[in-house]
Design an enzyme around this catalytic site. Structure first.
Site, PDB file in Angstrom:
ATOM      1  N   ASP A 194      -3.524   2.220   4.347  1.00 27.81           N
ATOM      2  CA  ASP A 194      -2.806   2.019   5.526  1.00 27.81           C
ATOM      3  C   ASP A 194      -1.787   0.442   5.192  1.00 27.81           C
ATOM      4  O   ASP A 194      -2.837  -0.392   4.235  1.00 27.81           O
ATOM      5  CB  ASP A 194      -3.019   2.033   7.142  1.00 27.81           C
ATOM      6  CG  ASP A 194      -1.638   1.432   7.952  1.00 27.81           C
ATOM      7  OD1 ASP A 194      -0.928   1.602   7.816  1.00 27.81           O
ATOM      8  OD2 ASP A 194      -1.704  -0.122   8.332  1.00 27.81           O
TER       9      ASP A 194
ATOM     10  N   GLU B 241       0.046   3.085   1.151  1.00 25.08           N
ATOM     11  CA  GLU B 241       1.638   2.844   1.617  1.00 25.08           C
ATOM     12  C   GLU B 241       1.696   1.378   1.164  1.00 25.08           C
ATOM     13  O   GLU B 241       1.069   0.518   1.769  1.00 25.08           O
ATOM     14  CB  GLU B 241       1.198   2.692   3.301  1.00 25.08           C
ATOM     15  CG  GLU B 241       2.894   2.615   3.922  1.00 25.08           C
ATOM     16  CD  GLU B 241       2.406   2.430   4.969  1.00 25.08           C
ATOM     17  OE1 GLU B 241       3.347   2.970   6.392  1.00 25.08           O
ATOM     18  OE2 GLU B 241       1.859   1.157   5.472  1.00 25.08           O
TER      19      GLU B 241
END
Length: 544
Positions: A199, A265
């Site tokens: 993330d 990401e």
């Protein structure tokens, strides 16, 4: 071991909304196990699990309070071990979210760090003194609105939070923090996971001098952003050069586990594909990255072409993982609806495009059903972003509503209780049960195209070359030195004709809304065609 991830297809499961097994209205690990046969039937290679670690759930699990525990909402560690074993038995790999740019403020590390300025973890988070007038140390803003700095009375300092106040940022300039995070990753790798989705992979480091961000330059007449965060160029608050060495450490760990892979990401609107290339180039960084470049409203041949060409120009050896929808954005059949007549045609075109681009692919749960965004009422929201910026930005709940499994069951078979987010009639009508009985459904088409793709090596690692076609036609060739595939897309709600040369006049199963007459290809609104061709001899000319 082969690089399964290169050209692989990943299926994202958002556990809260996939399948509830105990009637509490929240999806769980046992529910996912119960639906593994369905996932395997799609023909994907890997499952990405969104967060299930212990958390106060202020940001739906993206605020972790214990990195090595399963939150009771989702089950137990025994359930997780069973999920890994059951997935592997079906030939499915599992990667899990690692939300390690920040923790929850309920994490023991933060409790210890916040007590004083001289404890063992005093500098595990980003602390800074106030300016002489008491204001924060710089102008950095939070993604969720307001300052990225929060005052802490015990330390009489500010701490950095790029997201919610309850999500303090870890200090990656401290090697001990890096070591601790690598230990967390090792824990899960030893447990049998096949890798991670990282993330906010470009948020790990901040400018050590805490310099203020400059304004983001915008075109004259461009409307003001809904969120002030989007008015800054985040030159100093994220995407710092030190990140590269940290990612090398991550890769070194992954290399100890043959076959393990990472997808990062990249959250950076100014240099998304450039960072994707930088973070995946060579063999000592991440295997894959994705950005938000294909997760917005832009839907044009120029846009798709420019992003791929930039990616492989900046990083010829880098590797993207493209996606059109995920848990953070409006579902693409809703986002791109102005460019379509039929949601079904748009959904079928989109998966053909996604699976023929050079790179790996990620499919978000429900995408294979053609699910549109759920229209949420304010009192139905749980997402802090939607609550903060309503009604101009309704947040992320609309793409997170439960999967409809059986239309005849209450709540679509998702739960026997009250679902945490509503399953509304528009989505319920698109159930798995109904679509499995329809050979022309979006679900049937997904399975067909995914199966077809497995038999074409050019789509796994082959090169991509774009034809010089005008809008709204996107056309490119995929090649692996043997037999090429020519892919043509009409990105508009009007029919178009395209003249072809050097192709075999036969449509591959990944074609939809396309007919051939001699050398002329007619594409319906959002039609697409894939045709075999001898290596290097094909051509596409937009006819009108």
């Amino acid at each position: 071991m082969s690089e399964w991830w290169r050209g692989g297809v990943i299926y994202q499961v958002y556990p809260r909304s996939f399948q509830d097994s105990n009637g509490d209205g929240i999806g769980d690990l046992s529910g996912i196990i119960n639906r593994l046969d369905y996932i395997a039937s799609l023909g994907v290679d890997c499952i990405w699990l969104s967060p299930f670690a212990k958390s106060p759930q202020a940001d739906m699990g993206y605020d972790v309070s214990d990195y090595t525990a399963v939150d009771p909402l989702f089950g137990s560690m025994e359930d997780f071990d069973s999920l890994i074993a059951s997935a592997h038995a079906r030939g499915l790999k599992i990667i899990i979210d690692q939300v390690v740019s920040h923790t929850s403020d309920q994490h023991p590390w933060f409790h210890e760090s916040s007590v004083s300025r001289d404890n063992a973890r005093a500098d595990w988070y980003v602390w800074a003194d106030a300016l002489p007038d008491g204001s924060p140390p710089n102008n950095w803003l939070s993604v969720f609105g307001g300052s990225a700095w929060e005052w802490h009375t015990a330390r009489k300092q500010y701490y950095l939070h790029n997201f919610l106040i309850s999500q303090p940022d870890l200090n990656y300039h401290n090697p001990k923090v890096q070591d601790a995070i690598l230990d967390v990753m090792r824990f899960w790798l030893d447990r049998g996971v096949d890798g991670f989705r990282l993330d906010t992979v470009n948020y790990y480091f901040h400018d050590a001098q805490l310099r203020s961000n400059p304004p983001l330059l915008r075109d004259e007449g461009e409307p003001l952003a809904i969120n002030p965060y989007d008015m800054q160029s985040h030159k100093y608050s994220k995407s710092q050069p030190e990140n590269i060495d940290w990612l090398r450490r991550v890769r070194n760990l992954l290399d100890e586990y043959p076959g393990a892979a990472v997808v990062g990401e990249v959250g950076d609107e100014e240099q998304g594909v450039e960072l994707m290339a930088a973070y995946t180039s060579g063999t000592d960084l991440l295997q894959m990255c994705y950005s938000f470049d294909f997760l917005g409203k832009q839907f044009s041949a120029t846009h798709f072409r420019s992003k791929l060409e930039t990616m492989f120009k900046v990083g010829p050896n880098g590797w993207p993982c493209w996606s059109f929808s995920n848990h953070d954005v409006i579902r693409h059949v809703t986002r791109w609806a102005p460019h379509a007549v039929s949601r079904i045609d748009l959904a079928k075109q989109a998966i053909t495009l996604l699976l023929t681009l050079r790179g790996s692919a990620c499919i978000y749960q429900g995408e294979e059903l053609g699910l549109p965004e759920t229209d949420m009422l304010f009192d139905e929201l749980t997402d802090p972003r939607g609550i903060r910026f309503w009604p101009e930005d309704k947040g992320r709940d609309g793409c997170r509503t439960p999967i409809p499994w059986e239309a005849h069951m209450p709540h679509g078979g998702f739960t026997t209780g009250k679902p945490w987010l509503p399953l509304k009639p528009t989505q319920a009508a698109l159930s798995v049960e109904a679509q499995e009985a329809d050979p022309d459904s979006v679900l049937s088409y997904y399975r067909q195209v995914l199966d077809w793709r497995r038999h074409h090596p050019a789509l796994h690692e082959g090169q991509i070359e774009f034809f010089n076609t005008a809008e709204p036609i996107l056309a490119f060739r995929r090649s692996d030195g043997n037999k090429d595939l020519v892919c043509v897309f009409n990105l508009s709600p009007d029919p178009r004709e395209v003249r072809l040369s050097g192709v075999e006049l036969v449509l591959e199963p990944a074609s939809h809304g396309a007919t051939l007459a001699a050398q002329t290809l007619t594409l319906d609104p959002n039609g697409c065609a894939v045709l075999p061709a001898p290596a290097g001899e094909s051509g596409v000319i937009y006819k009108g």
